[in-house]
Motif scaffolding. Structure first.
Motif, PDB file in Angstrom:
ATOM      1  N   TYR A  30       0.828  -1.201   0.000  1.00 16.44           N
ATOM      2  CA  TYR A  30       0.000   0.000   0.000  1.00 16.44           C
ATOM      3  C   TYR A  30       0.867   1.259   0.000  1.00 16.44           C
ATOM      4  O   TYR A  30       1.859   1.348   0.739  1.00 16.44           O
ATOM      5  CB  TYR A  30      -0.934   0.003   1.209  1.00 16.44           C
ATOM      6  N   ASN A  31       0.464   2.214  -0.796  1.00 14.32           N
ATOM      7  CA  ASN A  31       1.229   3.457  -0.906  1.00 14.32           C
ATOM      8  C   ASN A  31       1.321   4.183   0.432  1.00 14.32           C
ATOM      9  O   ASN A  31       2.342   4.807   0.732  1.00 14.32           O
ATOM     10  CB  ASN A  31       0.592   4.382  -1.958  1.00 14.32           C
ATOM     11  N   ASP A  50      -6.420  -1.413   3.983  1.00 16.88           N
ATOM     12  CA  ASP A  50      -6.686  -1.283   2.548  1.00 16.88           C
ATOM     13  C   ASP A  50      -7.600  -0.105   2.226  1.00 16.88           C
ATOM     14  O   ASP A  50      -7.791   0.245   1.059  1.00 16.88           O
ATOM     15  CB  ASP A  50      -7.259  -2.585   1.982  1.00 16.88           C
ATOM     16  N   LYS A  53      -6.233   6.164   4.078  1.00 14.35           N
ATOM     17  CA  LYS A  53      -5.670   7.150   3.157  1.00 14.35           C
ATOM     18  C   LYS A  53      -4.919   8.215   3.947  1.00 14.35           C
ATOM     19  O   LYS A  53      -5.155   8.399   5.144  1.00 14.35           O
ATOM     20  CB  LYS A  53      -6.784   7.806   2.342  1.00 14.35           C
TER      21      LYS A  53
END
Length: 555
Positions: A30-31, A50, A53
């Protein structure tokens, strides 16, 4: 050219480090993880990785008593690999037994509290200490979660955090390092900083309404006569304010009986007169009461009967003649010689080892004997022994323990609103968690104050109460505190005078307190389970609010 060389050096060092690791870590996909390695991020509630943000990462947070402040930690290696760097000669199982992570809490740039979390602390789903490089834990929760991190947060607050987090805005910073305790000398070795993060906490004052502060009016239909005794209402208003401000935490009810009449009936934190409270081990005392009734009704001879009267102990594991001589009294006073101690996490008879088994009575009777103990000689808190007492009652009374309790105790006291928990054998669980309303608990406690009489009927004989209100055995390492027949004993000092009490006590700060010299019974229910402040704040309620209100009465 210089940048290229630097990149090559970093790449080579990274490969060397990974080659020396014990485990290959999970791939970082994941970024948000890639861009936050080495950071502790804060979020409101549990946002799955997931779905997490950068916009979810909190810069500031209004910290309330009921809130959901979580952290998600992003690392570049796993816990066991960090520990391996500290002690490269040790295998993984030893590393994970002797080490874990260290948390350091700073407020406004000042170090407040440091904790080396227990080696058994895990990180939940996806938090494998061998391979995972990220984990989430809650620091506070309004959803009934039960995490080691929340207890760590409470310890931080109790060790300076509360004093530092005054009303206003504060910068909280957390740092995480690996640590390992060296086996030779017990010294703690700490590694490099692996993650840190900070957040601005906003602390606002709690505004209470007049209704929350004032003494709650006793409603009719309580099955109790209401007392007309005067008391210091300002003291109770101060108590209600402390509970409303969460200076006294997770209190759910307070009932005071004076001279056999209902003087105070107060509810907090969404509880009311019909709430069934889980008072945990306070319910152990009911086992003693039912044993006393079974003896007076001749279903059991006396408390000096031995376990060999009820069980063929040779059929259980670890038999030795010492088991045959264990008396009912030894289990009532928590002084049997079983190798069982709830105070010792490594004890084979610890209650946490009992609950997963298929037969709790067999678990207890299978236990070995402690060579350092004699039956009746040393107090050691032992829940499994109370389960055995329940089994003895169940097999010795007509139609079993549940029916016996209903007919011989609950029906005479008109206790109708209650709920048992059960053992795997569907026998009422005498280890605790017999749930009742606060007023029903008050009837039970007042029965002892009445010398066993209720509505003119002798429900429990005076001889049993006299034995219960006798200091049967000293509690080790507690000055002037004793244990009786599944009741506790201590003396409360107030304004230079001493008042002896016998009381039932359960995890979370639940207490049913019976004063010997004063015409007073106090019921305190609380949900501060496993919190260090549970029982101390119950004691504070009695000494700083109830006794001043009643003994120094006034408007």
């Amino acid at each position: 050219m210089t940048r290229l060389l630097l990149f090559l050096v970093i790449s080579i060092c990274s490969k060397i480090t990974s080659q020396n690791d014990l485990y290959k870590t999970d791939t970082i996909v994941y970024n948000i993880h890639k861009t936050n390695i080495g950071k502790i991020t804060f979020m409101n509630g549990n946002i799955p990785l997931d779905q997490y943000k950068n916009s979810d990462i909190l810069k500031s947070f209004e910290l309330k008593y009921k809130s959901d402040l979580n952290i998600r930690v992003f690392m570049d290696n796993s816990v066991v690999n960090y520990l391996h760097q500290l002690a490269p000669g040790l295998p993984a199982e030893i590393l994970l037994k002797n080490g874990n992570l260290q948390f350091a809490f700073y407020v406004d740039g000042k170090l407040i509290y440091t904790e080396n979390i227990h080696h058994g602390c895990n990180f939940g789903s996806g938090g494998n200490k061998n391979t995972s490089t990220t984990f989430r834990v809650p620091l506070t929760s309004s959803k009934g979660e039960d995490w080691w991190a929340m207890y760590m947060w409470e310890r931080f607050k109790n060790n300076g955090g509360d004093k530092a987090l005054t009303e206003g805005e504060h910068q909280l910073k957390i740092e995480i390092r690996p640590y390992i305790k060296e086996e030779e000398n017990g010294a703690v070795k700490t590694g490099k900083l692996i993650a840190e993060g900070q957040i601005k906490l906003i602390i606002k004052p709690i505004v209470l309404s007049k209704q929350q502060i004032e003494v709650q009016k006793i409603q009719p239909g309580s099955d109790w006569e209401i007392s007309n005794k005067t008391f210091n209402k300002k003291k109770i208003e101060q108590l209600n304010t402390a509970i409303g401000n969460y200076n006294l935490k997770e209190i759910t009810s307070l009932v005071v009986i004076h001279d056999g009449k209902l003087l105070l009936e107060e509810y907090f934190n969404d509880a009311d007169r019909n709430t069934l409270h889980d008072t945990r081990s306070a319910a152990k005392s009911f086992t003693s009461t039912l044993m006393g009734i079974a003896i007076q009704d001749s279903f059991i001879n006396n408390e000096n009967q031995t376990l060999s009267t009820f069980y063929d102990l040779k059929k259980f594991n670890n038999y030795e003649p010492k088991k045959d001589s264990i008396k009912i009294k030894d289990l009532l006073t928590m002084s049997s010689a079983f190798e069982g101690s709830d105070m010792n996490g490594d004890s084979p008879g610890n209650e946490d080892n009992m609950y997963p088994t298929e037969n709790w009575v067999k678990f207890a009777l299978d236990l070995p004997m402690d060579k350092t103990k004699t039956n009746g000689g040393q107090w050691d808190y032992f829940t499994a022994g109370v389960v055995v007492l329940g089994d003895i009652l169940n097999k010795s009374t007509p139609e079993g323990l549940e029916k016996f309790a209903q007919e011989k105790l609950f029906k005479p006291l008109n206790i109708t609103n209650y709920q048992w928990q059960y053992t795997p054998q569907k026998v009422p669980n005498t280890a605790g968690s017999l749930q009742m309303t606060s007023l029903e608990y008050a009837k039970y406690a007042q029965l002892y104050k009445n010398n066993g009489v209720w509505n003119g009927k002798q429900v429990l004989n005076k001889q049993w109460i006299a034995k219960t209100f006798t200091r049967q055995i000293q509690i080790p390492e507690r000055k002037n505190e004793f244990y009786s027949y599944l009741f506790w004993n201590k003396t409360v000092e107030f304004e230079g005078k001493k008042y002896e009490t016998f009381y039932c006590a359960g995890n979370g700060g639940n207490q049913f307190i019976i004063f010997k010299e004063l015409p007073l019974v106090i019921i305190i229910t609380s949900k501060a389970y496993n919190k260090p402040y549970g029982h101390p704040q119950a004691e504070k309620i009695v000494k700083e609010y109830i006794l001043p209100a009643i003994l120094n009465s006034g408007s």
